[in-house]
Design an enzyme around this catalytic site. Structure first.
Site, PDB file in Angstrom:
ATOM      1  N   CYS A  85      10.743  43.081 -13.146  1.00 53.01           N
ATOM      2  CA  CYS A  85      12.022  42.588 -12.649  1.00 53.01           C
ATOM      3  C   CYS A  85      12.079  42.814 -11.149  1.00 53.01           C
ATOM      4  CB  CYS A  85      13.157  43.331 -13.309  1.00 53.01           C
ATOM      5  SG  CYS A  85      13.019  43.369 -15.096  1.00 53.01           S
ATOM      6  N   ARG A 137       9.792  37.028  -9.295  1.00 46.71           N
ATOM      7  CA  ARG A 137       9.376  38.050 -10.265  1.00 46.71           C
ATOM      8  C   ARG A 137      10.100  37.933 -11.603  1.00 46.71           C
ATOM      9  NH1 ARG A 137       7.247  43.025  -7.932  1.00 46.71           N
ATOM     10  NH2 ARG A 137       7.840  43.891  -9.926  1.00 46.71           N
ATOM     11  N   TRP A 189      13.566  40.067 -15.788  1.00 55.16           N
ATOM     12  CA  TRP A 189      12.608  39.375 -16.661  1.00 55.16           C
ATOM     13  C   TRP A 189      12.539  40.258 -17.887  1.00 55.16           C
ATOM     14  CZ3 TRP A 189      10.217  34.829 -16.998  1.00 55.16           C
ATOM     15  CH2 TRP A 189       9.112  34.720 -17.846  1.00 55.16           C
ATOM     16  N   ASN A 211      13.238  48.735 -13.714  1.00 54.07           N
ATOM     17  CA  ASN A 211      12.132  47.803 -13.909  1.00 54.07           C
ATOM     18  C   ASN A 211      11.078  48.530 -14.723  1.00 54.07           C
ATOM     19  OD1 ASN A 211      10.125  45.914 -13.625  1.00 54.07           O
ATOM     20  ND2 ASN A 211       9.744  46.317 -11.449  1.00 54.07           N
ATOM     21  N   GLY A 212      10.581  47.908 -15.790  1.00 53.88           N
ATOM     22  CA  GLY A 212       9.523  48.561 -16.560  1.00 53.88           C
ATOM     23  C   GLY A 212       9.961  48.884 -17.968  1.00 53.88           C
ATOM     24  N   GLU A 241     -11.991  29.296 -23.024  1.00 55.13           N
ATOM     25  CA  GLU A 241     -10.980  29.611 -22.015  1.00 55.13           C
ATOM     26  C   GLU A 241     -11.583  29.550 -20.610  1.00 55.13           C
ATOM     27  OE1 GLU A 241      -8.007  29.556 -21.718  1.00 55.13           O
ATOM     28  OE2 GLU A 241      -7.454  30.827 -20.052  1.00 55.13           O
ATOM     29  N   LYS A 268     -10.173  27.085 -17.687  1.00 56.64           N
ATOM     30  CA  LYS A 268      -9.749  27.602 -16.371  1.00 56.64           C
ATOM     31  C   LYS A 268     -10.423  26.806 -15.269  1.00 56.64           C
ATOM     32  CE  LYS A 268      -6.949  29.235 -16.908  1.00 56.64           C
ATOM     33  NZ  LYS A 268      -6.321  29.430 -18.150  1.00 56.64           N
ATOM     34  N   GLU A 307      -9.197  22.963 -15.092  1.00 52.38           N
ATOM     35  CA  GLU A 307      -7.814  22.653 -14.724  1.00 52.38           C
ATOM     36  C   GLU A 307      -7.525  22.889 -13.242  1.00 52.38           C
ATOM     37  OE1 GLU A 307      -4.558  24.933 -16.505  1.00 52.38           O
ATOM     38  OE2 GLU A 307      -5.899  26.616 -16.802  1.00 52.38           O
ATOM     39  N   HIS A 351     -27.621  19.959 -30.933  1.00 54.68           N
ATOM     40  CA  HIS A 351     -27.188  18.821 -31.744  1.00 54.68           C
ATOM     41  C   HIS A 351     -26.661  17.676 -30.883  1.00 54.68           C
ATOM     42  CE1 HIS A 351     -27.920  21.044 -35.407  1.00 54.68           C
ATOM     43  NE2 HIS A 351     -27.299  22.077 -34.855  1.00 54.68           N
ATOM     44  N   LYS A 403       3.580  24.035 -15.823  1.00 55.01           N
ATOM     45  CA  LYS A 403       3.415  25.380 -16.385  1.00 55.01           C
ATOM     46  C   LYS A 403       3.801  25.392 -17.865  1.00 55.01           C
ATOM     47  CE  LYS A 403       2.629  29.782 -16.333  1.00 55.01           C
ATOM     48  NZ  LYS A 403       1.211  30.140 -16.466  1.00 55.01           N
TER      49      LYS A 403
HETATM   50  C1  AGP Z   1      -3.486  27.123 -19.192  1.00 55.30           C
HETATM   51  O1  AGP Z   1      -3.900  27.620 -17.994  1.00 55.30           O
HETATM   52  C2  AGP Z   1      -2.339  26.194 -19.164  1.00 55.30           C
HETATM   53  N1  AGP Z   1      -1.253  26.654 -18.418  1.00 55.30           N
HETATM   54  C3  AGP Z   1      -1.977  25.627 -20.526  1.00 55.30           C
HETATM   55  O2  AGP Z   1      -3.128  25.333 -21.260  1.00 55.30           O
HETATM   56  C4  AGP Z   1      -1.040  26.489 -21.398  1.00 55.30           C
HETATM   57  O3  AGP Z   1      -1.738  27.597 -21.881  1.00 55.30           O
HETATM   58  C5  AGP Z   1      -0.504  25.634 -22.547  1.00 55.30           C
HETATM   59  O4  AGP Z   1       0.222  24.556 -22.030  1.00 55.30           O
HETATM   60  C6  AGP Z   1       0.353  26.425 -23.495  1.00 55.30           C
HETATM   61  O5  AGP Z   1       1.453  26.981 -22.841  1.00 55.30           O
HETATM   62  P1  AGP Z   1       2.309  28.109 -23.521  1.00 55.30           P
HETATM   63  O6  AGP Z   1       1.435  29.301 -23.671  1.00 55.30           O
HETATM   64  O7  AGP Z   1       3.454  28.324 -22.609  1.00 55.30           O
HETATM   65  O8  AGP Z   1       2.718  27.591 -24.869  1.00 55.30           O
END
Ligand code: AGP
Length: 611
Positions: free
Chosen positions: A2, A27, A74, A100-101, A484, A488, A491, A507, A606
């Site tokens: 927070c 934050r 938060w 905070n925490g 993953e 990363k 994207e 394959h 996001k």
């Molecule tokens: C990953 O870096 C992305 N931001 C994206 O794949 C994300 O994980 C996905 O849209 C799911 O989001 P969420 O965890 O908020 O459900």
């Protein structure tokens, strides 16, 4: 995670606090409030929602007074409501604190206070602290705070005030950050440097276990045991944007480096020996006994965390587990046998596909358990149980710290189920618990190595930045991490990348491997180590340039690879928490080398709240 801001001096406190909170909004922002000392009383204004709601409240009636504290929240305990917003007061309204925490033992403290007749007006862990401070007060706020925090355990920072001492604030830092700012005849305290920069650049950063008594004339600094501390002020030359990023060039890098703290917070107060306590999980032993199947549903990074979870639940507990993309699941006709549980994983808790997939399984009789980073998010509203990931606000679109926190949540769930259902004997449970407890330190040491993982991944990124296609391979948990790592990279760097189980190469995809094709292999799972090496030999024979992620003590891997990104040894089950870190850094440095907009990659949001 927070935001805290406090002020004492000759000017009206409210506007200064509000301005500081604005600087800390990055934050967290699910609720906010201020408390100001005014003529022997404390006036509090607080509201759920973004700071604009608090601003509107203050425009109606702003409390007058030259000393005050404020907070932007938060949530970690209790939904983001007006009641749960900080500051919190004692029943006499003579004391107020912002915090905070996490107070690890808040439940015991709360029970004890309830037994002695206290009543609470919020669901937060913070409120127990203000009760304790009020109870301990005998004319000296600093002493009351010292005695109160001696009873609390956890990782936190707080600022306290009382109407009885209208020129004094007391701040304590126990792991969560706190900084003091010095003006002319006025003093500030905040959880982050950005909050101070409109007023001063002269600061002292508090360290763990320290307490500061703050007055307009200056401060008295001491350890919690009373030992006095002398510390020089330092001059900050960051601009506000740099300060918000903690001196890192991008939020993504800052968030990668926050992971030791996130892993520690995710475990805090939840693991005691081999016993796991998850505060918002309420199933009974009957449910655990009857559980026959686990569904995992999620999207993107959260789904990749779920892929690792599937390996954990099946490998450790032998409970059949199916991981399905939520956007696929929602248009299927899943066969949901009785006695199943669904783990819906979502950082935001608002992803439309995940909500729909999870609801479908719930409607067909599966118990819904949310794993999410956002208290009060849509997913939590209809989940039967929730495990909060405690990663703090994640700003970068590319998720990093939330992923590691999702892994920890699943390990804890597995350990909890394994213990209560008798699926893990004492030895096995102890091995997992001990290895889990070592993780924060291991992630920290990995990130802090001199000429270590950050430099190495920056160097390798230089070699990858102009490639067209990059392949990630692994087996079992290593494959989950490869998915993953690949996401990363693609994207944020916009390079084509693909992850596949190491055995799948031959394959089809092997046809694409030619001289210099980059192949990144994660190889930590000992039971399939040699099998992955065979795949490496196949790509090496076609001229691939191979980068491995492997344990520090793996001396064999060098024979089959061009470069190795080393991680500390842990039990194989937990390796994803460590092996993902170099891949996050690699992705970051490739995007940086290509000069791209790292925190906000093109075409991506996001949180994907529409279909
Ligand atoms: C990953 O870096 C992305 N931001 C994206 O794949 C994300 O994980 C996905 O849209 C799911 O989001 P969420 O965890 O908020 O459900």
């Amino acid at each position: 995670m927070c935001g805290i801001m406090g002020y004492v001096g000759p000017r009206p406190a409210s506007p200064i606090i509000l301005q500081g909170l604005r600087r800390l909004e990055y934050r967290g922002y699910d609720s906010a409030g201020v408390a100001v000392a005014n003529q022997g009383a404390i006036e509090v204004r607080k509201a759920a929602g973004k700071l604009d709601r608090l601003t509107a409240l203050l425009e109606e009636t702003s409390p007058e007074g030259q000393l005050g504290i404020g907070h932007t929240r938060w949530a970690t305990h209790g939904a983001p409501t007006d009641f749960n917003a900080h500051p919190h007061s004692d029943p006499s309204e003579s004391f107020a604190i912002v915090h905070n925490g996490i107070i690890e033992n808040y439940f015991e403290l709360r029970e004890e206070l309830l037994r002695s007749g206290a009543s609470f007006s919020s669901e937060t862990d913070t409120e127990v602290l203000v009760h304790l401070i009020a109870a301990e007060y005998d004319g000296d706020l600093a002493e009351a705070v010292r005695r109160a925090v001696a009873r609390a355990s956890g990782a936190y920072a707080l600022v306290a005030m009382t109407a009885h001492e209208p020129d004094t604030l007391v701040a304590v830092r126990m792991i969560s950050p706190m900084v003091i700012g010095f003006g002319d005849g006025e003093t500030f305290v905040a959880s982050g440097i950005p909050a101070l920069l409109d007023h001063t650049r002269r600061v002292i950063v508090m360290e763990d276990g320290e307490m500061v008594t703050i007055t307009p004339q200056g401060i008295r600094m001491e350890k919690l045991d009373g030992t006095p501390i002398e510390r020089e002020q330092t001059e900050i030359d960051w601009d506000v944007e740099q300060a918000e990023k903690g001196g890192y060039p991008h939020f993504m890098l800052k968030e990668i480096f926050e992971q030791p703290r996130v892993v520690a917070d995710s475990l805090l107060g939840r693991l005691s020996g081999t016993d796991v306590t998850l505060e918002d999980v309420g199933w009974d032993t009957g449910f655990e006994e009857s559980l026959e199947k686990i569904w995992i549903t999620a999207c993107g990074t959260a789904f990749h965390a779920g892929l690792a979870g599937k390996e954990v639940f099946e490998g450790l507990l032998r409970i059949p587990t199916e991981a399905v993309y939520a956007h696929e699941l929602r248009y299927r006709d899943p066969i949901v046998a009785p006695n199943s549980m669904t783990l819906a994983i979502s950082q935001s808790g608002e992803t439309a596909d995940t909500l729909a997939g999870a609801r479908l399984l719930q409607e067909r009789g599966s118990r819904l358990v949310a794993i999410t980073n956002v208290v009060g998010s849509a997913l939590t509203h209809y989940s039967d149980d929730v495990v909060y990931t405690r990663a703090g606000l994640e700003i970068s679109v590319a998720s990093t710290k939330a992923y590691t926190a999702m892994l920890i949540a699943q390990y804890l769930l597995a350990l909890k189920l394994g213990r209560s259902r008798g699926l893990l004997d004492d030895g096995a449970a102890r091995e997992v618990a001990t290895a889990l407890e070592a993780l924060p330190e291991q992630v920290e040491s990995l990130l802090k190595r001199e000429e270590g993982i950050d430099e190495m991944s920056r160097f390798l990124a230089g070699q990858l930045a102009d490639k067209d296609d990059i392949y990630f391979i692994g087996r079992g948990l290593d494959y989950a991490v490869a998915t993953e790592g690949s996401l990363k990279l693609k994207e944020i760097s916009y390079l084509h990348s693909e992850a596949m189980p190491a055995g799948e190469l031959k394959h089809g995809t092997l046809a694409l491997v030619t001289e210099g094709t980059p192949v990144i292999v994660v190889n930590t799972q000992q039971h399939v180590y040699d099998k992955t090496v065979s795949a490496l030999q196949e790509v090496k024979a076609r001229g691939a340039s191979v980068i491995a992620v492997a344990y520090d003590d793996d001396t064999e891997i060098e024979h089959y690879t061009d470069h190795v990104l080393r991680i500390p040894r842990t039990m194989d089950l937990l390796s994803p928490v460590l092996s993902i870190v170099p891949l996050q850094l690699l992705a970051y440095h490739v995007a940086d080398a290509r000069g791209l907009e790292i925190d906000q990659p093109r075409n991506l949001a996001k949180s994907v709240t529409v279909e």
